[in-house]
Design a protein around this motif. Structure first.
Motif, PDB file in Angstrom:
ATOM      1  N   UNK A  84      78.027  24.697 -20.603  1.00 55.10           N
ATOM      2  CA  UNK A  84      77.114  25.818 -20.820  1.00 55.10           C
ATOM      3  C   UNK A  84      77.679  27.094 -20.216  1.00 55.10           C
ATOM      4  N   UNK A  85      78.185  26.998 -19.014  1.00 57.22           N
ATOM      5  CA  UNK A  85      78.797  28.142 -18.326  1.00 57.22           C
ATOM      6  C   UNK A  85      79.946  28.714 -19.148  1.00 57.22           C
ATOM      7  N   UNK A  86      80.768  27.869 -19.706  1.00 59.36           N
ATOM      8  CA  UNK A  86      81.932  28.321 -20.459  1.00 59.36           C
ATOM      9  C   UNK A  86      81.573  28.888 -21.827  1.00 59.36           C
ATOM     10  N   UNK A  87      80.449  28.426 -22.393  1.00 56.37           N
ATOM     11  CA  UNK A  87      80.135  28.770 -23.779  1.00 56.37           C
ATOM     12  C   UNK A  87      79.100  29.871 -23.954  1.00 56.37           C
ATOM     13  N   UNK A  88      78.011  29.839 -23.167  1.00 59.17           N
ATOM     14  CA  UNK A  88      76.888  30.741 -23.460  1.00 59.17           C
ATOM     15  C   UNK A  88      76.338  31.400 -22.191  1.00 59.17           C
ATOM     16  N   UNK A  89      77.220  31.723 -21.247  1.00 59.85           N
ATOM     17  CA  UNK A  89      76.754  32.338 -19.996  1.00 59.85           C
ATOM     18  C   UNK A  89      76.036  33.660 -20.221  1.00 59.85           C
ATOM     19  N   UNK A  90      76.348  34.344 -21.327  1.00 55.24           N
ATOM     20  CA  UNK A  90      75.748  35.654 -21.565  1.00 55.24           C
ATOM     21  C   UNK A  90      74.273  35.585 -21.935  1.00 55.24           C
ATOM     22  N   UNK A  91      73.716  34.376 -22.137  1.00 53.48           N
ATOM     23  CA  UNK A  91      72.283  34.303 -22.453  1.00 53.48           C
ATOM     24  C   UNK A  91      71.504  33.461 -21.438  1.00 53.48           C
ATOM     25  N   UNK A  93      70.726  32.572 -17.105  1.00 52.34           N
ATOM     26  CA  UNK A  93      70.893  32.699 -15.658  1.00 52.34           C
ATOM     27  C   UNK A  93      70.903  31.295 -15.068  1.00 52.34           C
ATOM     28  N   UNK A  94      71.997  30.918 -14.414  1.00 57.15           N
ATOM     29  CA  UNK A  94      72.102  29.579 -13.834  1.00 57.15           C
ATOM     30  C   UNK A  94      71.899  29.673 -12.323  1.00 57.15           C
ATOM     31  N   UNK A  95      70.921  28.941 -11.813  1.00 53.26           N
ATOM     32  CA  UNK A  95      70.624  28.937 -10.385  1.00 53.26           C
ATOM     33  C   UNK A  95      70.793  27.527  -9.836  1.00 53.26           C
ATOM     34  N   UNK A  96      71.624  27.393  -8.803  1.00 48.72           N
ATOM     35  CA  UNK A  96      71.840  26.105  -8.156  1.00 48.72           C
ATOM     36  C   UNK A  96      70.998  26.013  -6.890  1.00 48.72           C
ATOM     37  N   UNK A  97      70.372  24.854  -6.696  1.00 47.06           N
ATOM     38  CA  UNK A  97      69.563  24.614  -5.502  1.00 47.06           C
ATOM     39  C   UNK A  97      70.065  23.330  -4.839  1.00 47.06           C
ATOM     40  N   UNK A  98      71.016  23.440  -3.896  1.00 45.94           N
ATOM     41  CA  UNK A  98      71.632  22.256  -3.280  1.00 45.94           C
ATOM     42  C   UNK A  98      70.801  21.674  -2.133  1.00 45.94           C
ATOM     43  N   UNK A  99      70.012  20.684  -2.450  1.00 43.30           N
ATOM     44  CA  UNK A  99      69.187  20.019  -1.438  1.00 43.30           C
ATOM     45  C   UNK A  99      68.838  18.597  -1.878  1.00 43.30           C
ATOM     46  N   UNK A 100      68.174  18.463  -3.017  1.00 42.83           N
ATOM     47  CA  UNK A 100      67.884  17.154  -3.581  1.00 42.83           C
ATOM     48  C   UNK A 100      66.936  16.314  -2.758  1.00 42.83           C
ATOM     49  N   UNK A 101      67.318  15.069  -2.493  1.00 43.74           N
ATOM     50  CA  UNK A 101      66.465  14.121  -1.785  1.00 43.74           C
ATOM     51  C   UNK A 101      66.662  14.146  -0.277  1.00 43.74           C
ATOM     52  N   UNK A 102      67.134  15.251   0.231  1.00 41.88           N
ATOM     53  CA  UNK A 102      67.327  15.368   1.687  1.00 41.88           C
ATOM     54  C   UNK A 102      65.977  15.494   2.388  1.00 41.88           C
ATOM     55  N   UNK A 103      65.988  15.280   3.690  1.00 38.68           N
ATOM     56  CA  UNK A 103      64.805  15.461   4.529  1.00 38.68           C
ATOM     57  C   UNK A 103      65.201  16.327   5.716  1.00 38.68           C
ATOM     58  N   UNK A 104      64.275  17.158   6.170  1.00 40.93           N
ATOM     59  CA  UNK A 104      64.573  18.007   7.307  1.00 40.93           C
ATOM     60  C   UNK A 104      63.598  17.752   8.450  1.00 40.93           C
ATOM     61  N   UNK A 139      77.084  35.750  -7.606  1.00 41.06           N
ATOM     62  CA  UNK A 139      77.244  35.769  -9.057  1.00 41.06           C
ATOM     63  C   UNK A 139      77.713  34.397  -9.550  1.00 41.06           C
ATOM     64  N   UNK A 140      77.163  33.985 -10.671  1.00 40.58           N
ATOM     65  CA  UNK A 140      77.528  32.680 -11.231  1.00 40.58           C
ATOM     66  C   UNK A 140      79.032  32.573 -11.446  1.00 40.58           C
ATOM     67  N   UNK A 141      79.644  33.654 -11.905  1.00 38.22           N
ATOM     68  CA  UNK A 141      81.085  33.646 -12.154  1.00 38.22           C
ATOM     69  C   UNK A 141      81.883  33.424 -10.881  1.00 38.22           C
ATOM     70  N   UNK A 142      81.288  33.726  -9.727  1.00 37.40           N
ATOM     71  CA  UNK A 142      81.969  33.564  -8.454  1.00 37.40           C
ATOM     72  C   UNK A 142      81.841  32.144  -7.908  1.00 37.40           C
TER      73      UNK A 142
END
Length: 247
Positions: A84-91, A93-104, A139-142
């Protein structure tokens, strides 16, 4: 907004295929088409203040809730998300949330949070590295090439992260400092809050939301054909060629 547009005459016109296009007397119409904007002498202003904003508002917002050592997360990121990033990034916004099943667990003696992750301490460290990279390279590209590299490479987290940083624009000394700082701990806590606040509550990872919404049907489509799902959800004008192939 339109007060910023200065033209010498409302009678500016040009020949386009034998037709004369005049600048309208009403400023609100100056950005209706590129031809009218050119006739009014405000193409640059329309691009900056109107068209760019309009396009950004049409983007599909995709959020990916994941943890760094989860096999399914790694598979999803390195195939569906990367394509998706390589093909249609111009349409999208990709947001990553790195946490998942962790506990704090909050430690009042240090005023810091301690983390426990599904795949052990290495995963907690990987989540923290990703959090710091996203913070300093928003930035997603970064950050996308770095995340893809880490998720597609096996090995010790520290070694893999160092190698992936060398292949990208990431200053790993800056990231290392972040992972050992209060800032890194705060970034991880912010992702914990974001993940635990999901409605409906997440049940597994990877977990995706599209424009803030999640359904099981949406999840299944994303795992099978994320590009197709994004293209179907895009309501803007001029869809990319990849989307036309999915029609």
């Amino acid at each position: 907004m339109y007060a910023l547009f200065i033209v010498s005459s409302i009678f500016l016109s040009f020949i386009n295929g034998g037709l004369t296009i005049d600048c309208p007397n009403i400023p609100s119409k100056w950005c209706e088409t590129k031809e009218i904007a050119q006739a009014c002498g405000v193409t640059e202003q329309c691009t900056t203040y109107v068209w760019k904003t309009r396009v950004e508002n049409e983007l599909v917002n995709l959020s990916i809730y994941y943890e760094t050592l989860c096999p399914d997360c790694r598979q999803f990121i390195t195939t569906q998300v990367w394509n998706t990033y390589q093909s249609i990034l111009d349409i999208v916004n990709i947001t990553f949330v790195p946490y998942g099943n962790a506990k704090e667990l909050y430690r009042p003696e240090t005023k810091l949070y301690q983390y426990y992750c599904q795949h052990g301490a290495e995963e907690c460290y990987g989540n923290l590295i990703h959090a710091c990279v996203i913070n300093f390279y928003p930035k997603t590209e970064e950050h996308m090439p770095f995340i893809y590299c880490m998720e597609s490479t096996d090995g010790d987290i520290e070694t893999v992260a160092t190698q992936c940083a060398q292949k990208s624009t990431i200053d790993y000394d800056q990231i290392t400092a972040c992972t050992h700082s209060r800032l890194g701990n705060q970034l991880q806590h912010a992702y914990a809050v974001q993940t635990e606040s999901l409605q409906p509550a997440y049940q597994y990872v990877p977990w995706i939301t599209l424009n803030g919404e999640h359904t099981e049907d949406m999840q299944k489509q994303a795992e099978k054909d994320l590009i197709g799902l994004i293209c179907k959800s895009y309501k803007g004008s001029d869809p990319p060629a990849q989307c036309m192939k999915n029609l």
